[in-house]
Design a protein around this motif. Structure first.
Motif, PDB file in Angstrom:
ATOM      1  N   GLN A  19      25.061 -16.275   0.038  1.00 51.84           N
ATOM      2  CA  GLN A  19      26.432 -16.256   0.538  1.00 51.84           C
ATOM      3  C   GLN A  19      26.525 -15.554   1.880  1.00 51.84           C
ATOM      4  OE1 GLN A  19      29.185 -17.848  -0.764  1.00 51.84           O
ATOM      5  NE2 GLN A  19      29.997 -17.270   1.237  1.00 51.84           N
ATOM      6  N   GLN A  20      25.697 -14.530   2.081  1.00 56.21           N
ATOM      7  CA  GLN A  20      25.728 -13.821   3.351  1.00 56.21           C
ATOM      8  C   GLN A  20      25.202 -14.694   4.494  1.00 56.21           C
ATOM      9  OE1 GLN A  20      23.888 -10.241   1.343  1.00 56.21           O
ATOM     10  NE2 GLN A  20      25.059  -9.174   2.921  1.00 56.21           N
ATOM     11  N   TYR A  21      24.225 -15.530   4.189  1.00 53.35           N
ATOM     12  CA  TYR A  21      23.765 -16.497   5.191  1.00 53.35           C
ATOM     13  C   TYR A  21      24.877 -17.485   5.515  1.00 53.35           C
ATOM     14  CZ  TYR A  21      18.937 -14.911   4.470  1.00 53.35           C
ATOM     15  OH  TYR A  21      17.787 -14.165   4.406  1.00 53.35           O
ATOM     16  N   ASP A  22      25.570 -17.956   4.472  1.00 58.14           N
ATOM     17  CA  ASP A  22      26.675 -18.898   4.685  1.00 58.14           C
ATOM     18  C   ASP A  22      27.796 -18.238   5.486  1.00 58.14           C
ATOM     19  OD1 ASP A  22      25.198 -20.652   3.195  1.00 58.14           O
ATOM     20  OD2 ASP A  22      26.441 -20.522   1.391  1.00 58.14           O
ATOM     21  N   ASP A  23      28.030 -16.958   5.225  1.00 56.66           N
ATOM     22  CA  ASP A  23      29.071 -16.240   5.967  1.00 56.66           C
ATOM     23  C   ASP A  23      28.728 -16.155   7.451  1.00 56.66           C
ATOM     24  OD1 ASP A  23      30.484 -15.875   3.631  1.00 56.66           O
ATOM     25  OD2 ASP A  23      29.809 -13.813   3.305  1.00 56.66           O
ATOM     26  N   MET A  24      27.446 -16.084   7.772  1.00 61.40           N
ATOM     27  CA  MET A  24      27.045 -16.062   9.173  1.00 61.40           C
ATOM     28  C   MET A  24      27.428 -17.368   9.858  1.00 61.40           C
ATOM     29  SD  MET A  24      23.266 -14.245   8.891  1.00 61.40           S
ATOM     30  CE  MET A  24      22.946 -14.327  10.650  1.00 61.40           C
ATOM     31  N   GLU A 168      22.627 -14.170  14.563  1.00 61.70           N
ATOM     32  CA  GLU A 168      22.057 -12.846  14.371  1.00 61.70           C
ATOM     33  C   GLU A 168      23.039 -11.937  13.652  1.00 61.70           C
ATOM     34  OE1 GLU A 168      21.211 -11.529  18.273  1.00 61.70           O
ATOM     35  OE2 GLU A 168      19.489 -12.859  18.570  1.00 61.70           O
ATOM     36  N   GLU A 169      22.495 -11.073  12.813  1.00 61.09           N
ATOM     37  CA  GLU A 169      23.333 -10.094  12.114  1.00 61.09           C
ATOM     38  C   GLU A 169      22.518  -8.836  11.875  1.00 61.09           C
ATOM     39  OE1 GLU A 169      24.936 -10.227   7.740  1.00 61.09           O
ATOM     40  OE2 GLU A 169      26.417 -11.205   9.026  1.00 61.09           O
ATOM     41  N   GLU A 170      23.092  -7.700  12.233  1.00 56.48           N
ATOM     42  CA  GLU A 170      22.405  -6.426  12.035  1.00 56.48           C
ATOM     43  C   GLU A 170      22.810  -5.803  10.704  1.00 56.48           C
ATOM     44  OE1 GLU A 170      22.945  -3.791  15.302  1.00 56.48           O
ATOM     45  OE2 GLU A 170      21.637  -4.949  16.648  1.00 56.48           O
ATOM     46  N   HIS A 171      21.865  -5.044  10.136  1.00 54.70           N
ATOM     47  CA  HIS A 171      22.096  -4.397   8.847  1.00 54.70           C
ATOM     48  C   HIS A 171      21.660  -2.934   8.929  1.00 54.70           C
ATOM     49  CE1 HIS A 171      22.512  -8.438   6.998  1.00 54.70           C
ATOM     50  NE2 HIS A 171      21.563  -8.767   7.856  1.00 54.70           N
ATOM     51  N   GLY A 172      22.362  -2.099   8.169  1.00 54.52           N
ATOM     52  CA  GLY A 172      22.000  -0.690   8.119  1.00 54.52           C
ATOM     53  C   GLY A 172      22.692   0.124   9.192  1.00 54.52           C
ATOM     54  N   GLU A 173      22.344   1.390   9.249  1.00 58.30           N
ATOM     55  CA  GLU A 173      22.897   2.309  10.230  1.00 58.30           C
ATOM     56  C   GLU A 173      21.754   3.003  10.966  1.00 58.30           C
ATOM     57  OE1 GLU A 173      25.574   5.011   8.378  1.00 58.30           O
ATOM     58  OE2 GLU A 173      26.913   3.449   7.610  1.00 58.30           O
ATOM     59  N   PHE A 174      22.014   3.287  12.229  1.00 57.02           N
ATOM     60  CA  PHE A 174      21.005   3.943  13.047  1.00 57.02           C
ATOM     61  C   PHE A 174      20.551   5.252  12.388  1.00 57.02           C
ATOM     62  CE2 PHE A 174      19.685   6.878  16.364  1.00 57.02           C
ATOM     63  CZ  PHE A 174      18.786   6.093  17.079  1.00 57.02           C
ATOM     64  N   THR A 180      18.818  -9.791  10.858  1.00 55.12           N
ATOM     65  CA  THR A 180      18.527 -11.116  10.330  1.00 55.12           C
ATOM     66  C   THR A 180      18.733 -12.145  11.437  1.00 55.12           C
ATOM     67  OG1 THR A 180      19.272 -10.493   8.112  1.00 55.12           O
ATOM     68  CG2 THR A 180      19.157 -12.837   8.596  1.00 55.12           C
ATOM     69  N   ASN A 181      17.737 -12.990  11.647  1.00 54.34           N
ATOM     70  CA  ASN A 181      17.832 -14.081  12.606  1.00 54.34           C
ATOM     71  C   ASN A 181      17.811 -15.398  11.843  1.00 54.34           C
ATOM     72  OD1 ASN A 181      17.492 -12.266  14.907  1.00 54.34           O
ATOM     73  ND2 ASN A 181      15.358 -12.109  14.232  1.00 54.34           N
ATOM     74  N   VAL A 182      18.804 -16.237  12.080  1.00 49.32           N
ATOM     75  CA  VAL A 182      18.876 -17.533  11.399  1.00 49.32           C
ATOM     76  C   VAL A 182      19.046 -18.637  12.439  1.00 49.32           C
ATOM     77  CG1 VAL A 182      20.040 -18.924   9.648  1.00 49.32           C
ATOM     78  CG2 VAL A 182      19.923 -16.439   9.384  1.00 49.32           C
ATOM     79  N   PRO A 183      17.970 -19.344  12.805  1.00 53.21           N
ATOM     80  CA  PRO A 183      18.097 -20.473  13.715  1.00 53.21           C
ATOM     81  C   PRO A 183      18.932 -21.575  13.069  1.00 53.21           C
ATOM     82  CG  PRO A 183      15.809 -19.750  13.531  1.00 53.21           C
ATOM     83  CD  PRO A 183      16.575 -19.073  12.444  1.00 53.21           C
TER      84      PRO A 183
END
Length: 338
Positions: A19-24, A168-174, A180-183
Motif C-alpha cells: 500500500q505504501q508503494y501504491d501511495d507513492m 522517491e520516498e525517505e524513511h526514518g529520522e536523521f 525507497t526508489n521506485v522507477p
C-alpha cells in the motif's frame, strides 16, 4: 555521524508494504480537472469515462455496459472523430466489447489492427509471440535516474514529457535515514483503462503486450491521462529544449519507426498524449529498451513473460514479486521485486 550500515541504496531499513508503494504513485498524480482544464472537450464527461474505464479493468463493469452508457455522449462530443473509428479491442481475444454490442454503437465496426497503420505489416509484433514484460529489482535501484536520462535521449522527449521517472520516498529520522526508489515506466497493462476510455481508439494494445498510441488518430482529449492509474501519460504541448540545446526540435524521435521530421505546431506528436512504449523500435531490432540497457545497478530486466524459462518470467513468479496497484485489476506487465 552514524547511519544504518545494513541499509541498501534502494530499500529502507523499515518494512514497506504494498500500500505504501501504491501511495507513492497516488502522491505523484495530478488533479484530473487540472489536466483537462485547457482541453476543449467536456471535463465532466472525461472524468466520468475515466473512472468507469477503471471499473471495467477492475471487473466491476463490462465493456458492453460501458459503451451502452457512453456511446451517445461520445458521439455528441467527438462527432466524426468518434463515428469513423473502430471500437476498442473489438477483434482481440481480450476484447473489451462484444461484436454484437459494437455493431449497435455509433462508431464504426472494424479491425483494431487497422489502427496500428504506422507499423509495418512485417513488424516483429506480427511475427513474434512474445509478451514483453519488465521486472525491476528495487534492492538494486540506486536512484541514479540514468533510466530517466537514457529514455529522454532515446525518445527525444520534450520538456514536461518523461516516460521513465523514479519516485522517491525517505524513511526514518536523521541520522538513521534511508530511501525507497521506485522507477515507474508505463505498466503496459493487460487490462488497460487507457484503451477503454479513448473515444477514438488512438490507444491500442499490441499482440506483444505493449500499449501504444497512434499519433495520427489521437485528438488530444487527454481522457486517457486521467484514466491511467499510474500517471504514466503526458501531453506534448510543443515545447523544446532550444534554450539548452540548439536545434533540439529538429531531432527526429524514433518512436513507432515513423520519421515525422522537425517538431512544428499542429504537427504530431505535438498536441498528442505520449507515453513509454518499451522502446518498441528497439525491441523490433532485437535490442533492449534504453532504460534497461543503461541501468547502472542492473535493476531492470526485460524479456518474454510467456516463456516460463525466461529470466523475467521466473522473477515475476518469485515470492518477492508484486505489481503496483494490484487492486485496480490492470494486471501490469511490469513487476517489482521487493
Amino acid at each position: 555521524m552514524s547511519v544504518d550500515d545494513d541499509a541498501t541504496p534502494g530499500i529502507p531499513s523499515v518494512d514497506i508494504d504494498h500500500q505504501q508503494y501504491d501511495d507513492m504513485v497516488d502522491a505523484e498524480a495530478d488533479d484530473p480537472e487540472e489536466i483537462l482544464a485547457e482541453v476543449e472537450f467536456d471535463t465532466d464527461l472525461g472524468v466520468a469515462m475515466a473512472e468507469d474505464a477503471k471499473r471495467v479493468s477492475r471487473g466491476e463493469l463490462s465493456g458492453d455496459e460501458y459503451w451502452d452508457k457512453y456511446d451517445a455522449a461520445a458521439e455528441a462530443e467527438f462527432g466524426d472523430d468518434y463515428r469513423n473509428t473502430p471500437n476498442p479491442a473489438i477483434d482481440r481475444d481480450e476484447q473489451t466489447v462484444s461484436s454484437e454490442k459494437a455493431e449497435s454503437l455509433g462508431c464504426s465496426v472494424g479491425s483494431m489492427c487497422d489502427v496500428a497503420s504506422q507499423l509495418d505489416d512485417e513488424a516483429a509484433d506480427a511475427e513474434d509471440s512474445s509478451r514483453w514484460g519488465m521486472v525491476i529489482d528495487l534492492q538494486k535501484c540506486v536512484g541514479c535516474d540514468s533510466c530517466t536520462v537514457a529514455c529522454k535521449a532515446e525518445n527525444r522527449t520534450p520538456p514536461g514529457v518523461s516516460y521513465n521517472v523514479v519516485m522517491e520516498e525517505e524513511h526514518g529520522e536523521f541520522p538513521d535515514v534511508s530511501r525507497t526508489n521506485v522507477p515507474r515506466p508505463c505498466m503496459q497493462c493487460e487490462n488497460p483503462p487507457c484503451v477503454q476510455v479513448c473515444p477514438v481508439s488512438a490507444t491500442y494494445k499490441m499482440e506483444n503486450g505493449v500499449v501504444n498510441i497512434d499519433y495520427d488518430r489521437c485528438i488530444g482529449c487527454r481522457y486517457c491521462m486521467i484514466g491511467c492509474p499510474y500517471g504514466a501519460r503526458y501531453f506534448d504541448f510543443g515545447d523544446n529544449y532550444d534554450d539548452e540545446v540548439e536545434g533540439s526540435g529538429e531531432v527526429t524521435s524514433p518512436e513507432y519507426k515513423v520519421d515525422r521530421g522537425d517538431r512544428e505546431p499542429g504537427k504530431s506528436p505535438i498536441g498528442n498524449v505520449r507515453k513509454c512504449s518499451f522502446c518498441t523500435h528497439r525491441l523490433e531490432r532485437g535490442e533492449e529498451p534504453a532504460c534497461v540497457e543503461t541501468c547502472v545497478g542492473d535493476a531492470r530486466n526485460m524479456g518474454d513473460l510467456d516463456d516460463p524459462d525466461s529470466d523475467v518470467a521466473e522473477m515475476a513468479e518469485s515470492s518477492r514479486a508484486f505489481q503496483l496497484k494490484e487492486s485496480e485489476g490492470t494486471d501490469p506487465n511490469v513487476y517489482y521485486l521487493k
